[in-house]
Enzyme design. Sequence first.
Site, PDB file in Angstrom:
ATOM      1  CG  ASN A 197      15.385 -67.343  72.252  1.00 57.28           C
ATOM      2  OD1 ASN A 197      14.789 -67.073  73.295  1.00 57.28           O
ATOM      3  ND2 ASN A 197      15.272 -68.512  71.632  1.00 57.28           N
ATOM      4  NE  ARG A 198      15.097 -58.456  71.948  1.00 50.12           N
ATOM      5  CZ  ARG A 198      13.857 -58.650  72.424  1.00 50.12           C
ATOM      6  NH1 ARG A 198      13.182 -59.736  72.067  1.00 50.12           N
ATOM      7  NH2 ARG A 198      13.296 -57.775  73.224  1.00 50.12           N
ATOM      8  CG  LEU A 199      19.514 -66.014  68.312  1.00 53.53           C
ATOM      9  CD1 LEU A 199      19.610 -67.541  68.354  1.00 53.53           C
ATOM     10  CD2 LEU A 199      20.915 -65.411  68.244  1.00 53.53           C
TER      11      LEU A 199
END
Length: 226
Positions: A197-199
């Site tokens: 989730n691009r975290l």
Amino acid sequence: MSDVRRIDYTGEGLSEAELAPTPFQQVRRWLDDAAARSEARGDVPEPYALSVATVDADGTPNVRTVLMRLFDETGPAFLTNTSSTKGSELAGNSRVAASLTWPAMFRAIRFRGSAELLDRDVVTAYFGSRPWGSRISAWASQQSQPVASRAELEQAYETYAARWPDRGNVDDVPVPDFWGGYRIRCDEVEFWGGRSNRLHDRLVFTRVTEGTLDDVNAWTVSRRQP
């Protein structure tokens, strides 16, 4: 753009609890992991491929990929023709950024700092360890300069190969005066770990005083948003 290929990054990231106490130790861990992965799976074909960014006299950036041939407590280092574009730009402005990137592992390391020339004895020792053909190429290539054709480059190689034939000795080919290397004296070292989730995780060592990459008192650690 509907045709963009999207991949969810499934890396393990990097937590503060897992982070080594110094940037040197953390770089060493990830370098060892990348080299082992290259051997085991082959999906990290050049674990020491280092992208190096410099700026020209107008402030326009340049980036290229070299091989990180040396790494110790004083910083990463690479060898090159010092008359090349990168050498000329570093002579005018020593500030430099570099990165190691391993997409298959969802990991990257960023270095920022200043470049300084390697000592000549280090350059000479490394040059002698290169394969004979690579030593000849150092003479044949006027790195970054235009060349009329591939044939012209290969003719230059053959000329120097005839001058200094391979006798199996480290001193078969002299070290060119224009061939040297640079050490990056780091002010900042960032470790990037890709997550879902691009975290992503971004843990950064920032210099606070003089000291090597392995001096715990020379660095502070912070986390940046992805």
